[in-house]
Design a protein around this motif. Sequence first.
Motif, PDB file in Angstrom:
ATOM      1  N   VAL A  18      -6.637  -4.891  -8.109  1.00 58.58           N
ATOM      2  CA  VAL A  18      -6.150  -5.823  -7.078  1.00 58.58           C
ATOM      3  C   VAL A  18      -5.418  -6.998  -7.722  1.00 58.58           C
ATOM      4  N   LYS A  19      -5.995  -7.526  -8.800  1.00 60.04           N
ATOM      5  CA  LYS A  19      -5.342  -8.630  -9.511  1.00 60.04           C
ATOM      6  C   LYS A  19      -3.962  -8.206 -10.026  1.00 60.04           C
ATOM      7  N   ALA A  20      -3.924  -7.017 -10.631  1.00 58.38           N
ATOM      8  CA  ALA A  20      -2.651  -6.518 -11.170  1.00 58.38           C
ATOM      9  C   ALA A  20      -1.609  -6.342 -10.067  1.00 58.38           C
ATOM     10  N   LEU A  21      -2.055  -5.813  -8.923  1.00 59.23           N
ATOM     11  CA  LEU A  21      -1.141  -5.613  -7.798  1.00 59.23           C
ATOM     12  C   LEU A  21      -0.588  -6.945  -7.296  1.00 59.23           C
ATOM     13  N   LEU A  22      -1.477  -7.934  -7.185  1.00 60.06           N
ATOM     14  CA  LEU A  22      -1.046  -9.257  -6.726  1.00 60.06           C
ATOM     15  C   LEU A  22      -0.057  -9.875  -7.715  1.00 60.06           C
ATOM     16  N   VAL A  23      -0.338  -9.729  -9.013  1.00 60.41           N
ATOM     17  CA  VAL A  23       0.580 -10.263 -10.026  1.00 60.41           C
ATOM     18  C   VAL A  23       1.939  -9.584  -9.929  1.00 60.41           C
ATOM     19  N   LEU A  24       1.913  -8.267  -9.732  1.00 56.06           N
ATOM     20  CA  LEU A  24       3.178  -7.527  -9.600  1.00 56.06           C
ATOM     21  C   LEU A  24       3.981  -8.010  -8.395  1.00 56.06           C
ATOM     22  N   ILE A  25       3.292  -8.154  -7.266  1.00 56.97           N
ATOM     23  CA  ILE A  25       3.996  -8.566  -6.043  1.00 56.97           C
ATOM     24  C   ILE A  25       4.541  -9.983  -6.180  1.00 56.97           C
ATOM     25  N   VAL A  26       3.679 -10.901  -6.627  1.00 52.45           N
ATOM     26  CA  VAL A  26       4.116 -12.294  -6.788  1.00 52.45           C
ATOM     27  C   VAL A  26       5.219 -12.395  -7.840  1.00 52.45           C
ATOM     28  N   GLY A  27       5.038 -11.687  -8.949  1.00 48.85           N
ATOM     29  CA  GLY A  27       6.045 -11.727 -10.014  1.00 48.85           C
ATOM     30  C   GLY A  27       7.385 -11.181  -9.565  1.00 48.85           C
ATOM     31  N   TRP A  28       7.353 -10.075  -8.816  1.00 51.83           N
ATOM     32  CA  TRP A  28       8.599  -9.469  -8.319  1.00 51.83           C
ATOM     33  C   TRP A  28       9.327 -10.425  -7.379  1.00 51.83           C
ATOM     34  N   ILE A  29       8.561 -11.021  -6.462  1.00 50.91           N
ATOM     35  CA  ILE A  29       9.165 -11.975  -5.523  1.00 50.91           C
ATOM     36  C   ILE A  29       9.698 -13.192  -6.267  1.00 50.91           C
ATOM     37  N   LEU A  30       8.890 -13.719  -7.206  1.00 49.02           N
ATOM     38  CA  LEU A  30       9.291 -14.898  -7.978  1.00 49.02           C
ATOM     39  C   LEU A  30      10.556 -14.624  -8.792  1.00 49.02           C
ATOM     40  N   ALA A  31      10.641 -13.436  -9.376  1.00 49.00           N
ATOM     41  CA  ALA A  31      11.831 -13.079 -10.158  1.00 49.00           C
ATOM     42  C   ALA A  31      13.078 -13.088  -9.280  1.00 49.00           C
ATOM     43  N   GLY A  32      12.955 -12.528  -8.076  1.00 51.53           N
ATOM     44  CA  GLY A  32      14.098 -12.514  -7.159  1.00 51.53           C
ATOM     45  C   GLY A  32      14.491 -13.908  -6.703  1.00 51.53           C
ATOM     46  N   VAL A  33      13.484 -14.745  -6.382  1.00 55.92           N
ATOM     47  CA  VAL A  33      13.756 -16.106  -5.904  1.00 55.92           C
ATOM     48  C   VAL A  33      14.437 -16.939  -6.987  1.00 55.92           C
ATOM     49  N   HIS A  90     -15.417  -3.608 -11.117  1.00 52.32           N
ATOM     50  CA  HIS A  90     -14.576  -4.334 -12.076  1.00 52.32           C
ATOM     51  C   HIS A  90     -13.167  -3.735 -12.130  1.00 52.32           C
ATOM     52  N   VAL A  91     -13.095  -2.410 -12.112  1.00 50.61           N
ATOM     53  CA  VAL A  91     -11.784  -1.734 -12.125  1.00 50.61           C
ATOM     54  C   VAL A  91     -10.999  -2.051 -10.859  1.00 50.61           C
ATOM     55  N   VAL A  92     -11.699  -2.029  -9.720  1.00 54.01           N
ATOM     56  CA  VAL A  92     -11.033  -2.318  -8.445  1.00 54.01           C
ATOM     57  C   VAL A  92     -10.508  -3.749  -8.435  1.00 54.01           C
ATOM     58  N   VAL A  93     -11.352  -4.686  -8.908  1.00 57.30           N
ATOM     59  CA  VAL A  93     -10.931  -6.094  -8.952  1.00 57.30           C
ATOM     60  C   VAL A  93      -9.700  -6.248  -9.844  1.00 57.30           C
ATOM     61  N   ASN A  94      -9.709  -5.603 -11.003  1.00 59.13           N
ATOM     62  CA  ASN A  94      -8.565  -5.683 -11.915  1.00 59.13           C
ATOM     63  C   ASN A  94      -7.310  -5.076 -11.289  1.00 59.13           C
ATOM     64  N   ILE A 113       3.591  -7.758 -19.082  1.00 64.02           N
ATOM     65  CA  ILE A 113       2.621  -8.093 -20.127  1.00 64.02           C
ATOM     66  C   ILE A 113       1.335  -8.644 -19.510  1.00 64.02           C
ATOM     67  N   THR A 114       1.469  -9.463 -18.461  1.00 61.91           N
ATOM     68  CA  THR A 114       0.300 -10.031 -17.784  1.00 61.91           C
ATOM     69  C   THR A 114      -0.547  -8.940 -17.143  1.00 61.91           C
ATOM     70  N   VAL A 115       0.123  -7.988 -16.512  1.00 60.78           N
ATOM     71  CA  VAL A 115      -0.607  -6.879 -15.878  1.00 60.78           C
ATOM     72  C   VAL A 115      -1.383  -6.076 -16.913  1.00 60.78           C
ATOM     73  N   LEU A 116      -0.741  -5.811 -18.050  1.00 60.67           N
ATOM     74  CA  LEU A 116      -1.420  -5.057 -19.105  1.00 60.67           C
ATOM     75  C   LEU A 116      -2.622  -5.828 -19.656  1.00 60.67           C
ATOM     76  N   SER A 117      -2.471  -7.151 -19.764  1.00 60.63           N
ATOM     77  CA  SER A 117      -3.579  -7.962 -20.269  1.00 60.63           C
ATOM     78  C   SER A 117      -4.757  -7.970 -19.301  1.00 60.63           C
ATOM     79  N   ILE A 118      -4.481  -7.831 -18.007  1.00 67.55           N
ATOM     80  CA  ILE A 118      -5.556  -7.769 -17.019  1.00 67.55           C
ATOM     81  C   ILE A 118      -6.440  -6.544 -17.272  1.00 67.55           C
TER      82      ILE A 118
END
Length: 268
Positions: free
Chosen positions: A19-34, A13-17, A71-76
């Motif tokens: 991974v989810k947090a990492l994906l959100v960070l990467i997508v969010g960072w890219i989306l913010a720049g775009v 469960h920790v690993v899945v969370n 905030i999304t990462v923390l909620s995960i």
Amino acid sequence: MDLIVDFAQDNAHVVVNAVKALLVLIVGWILAGVISRLIRRKVLASKRIDDTIGGFAASISRWLILIVVAITVLSIFGIQATSLVAILGAATLAIGMALQGTLADLAAGFMLILFRPYRIGQYVDIAGTSGTVKDINLFVTELATPDNVQIIVPNGQAWGSVITNFSHHSTRRVDVTFGIDYGDDIEKAKSIILAVADADARVMSDPAPWVRVTNLGDSSVDVTMRVWSAAEDYWDVKFALTQAVKEKFDSEGISIPYPHVVEIKREA
């Protein structure tokens, strides 16, 4: 055995969370720049919106998206928004003390956008640092010197300093002083300077060119010319008139003396 299974499930469960947090960070960072770049391009392409607003709006949008991502990462990881607010409230004083300079820059950025002492593309002097404004974002103002050196000025320093905007007005006065020999014809020199000024199409006729004797120096009579031109023509006009007057003085026999000392010997 059940304990081992529960431990494995918890770790999974920790690993899945994570991974989810990492994906959100990467997508969010890219989306913010775009989105930030898209807003900047849209504003720059619109003639109805000031370019200065584009850089500032792009900066705000980027930081807002990154805050939502955080905030999304923390909620995960199970930290709810209400808990986050409580944590931030408890840490406000410490964060405020640690980031007081940054917060001051942020507040100053809003003041710079609100009152517009300078805009993108204008040539300014901020607390003794001169350059063309290239960008204004939430925290800093970026300048480029005439030799294309980047200068970063914190917004707090810019707002709290004397700002000289050389590009604010559409016209500027060009002052050039010429030294002539004491034996030269002053009126002739003034006529030559006026003629050169009148011959340059970039020199405005209203206000009319002005030429006066402004100083009696140790080695020369100083004649000052004042003309008006469009702000963007200031340096070209100044350089062109300086050269043209020098060449005309040479052809008309008006000398520009070197500094010299006259020694007078008295007989005892």
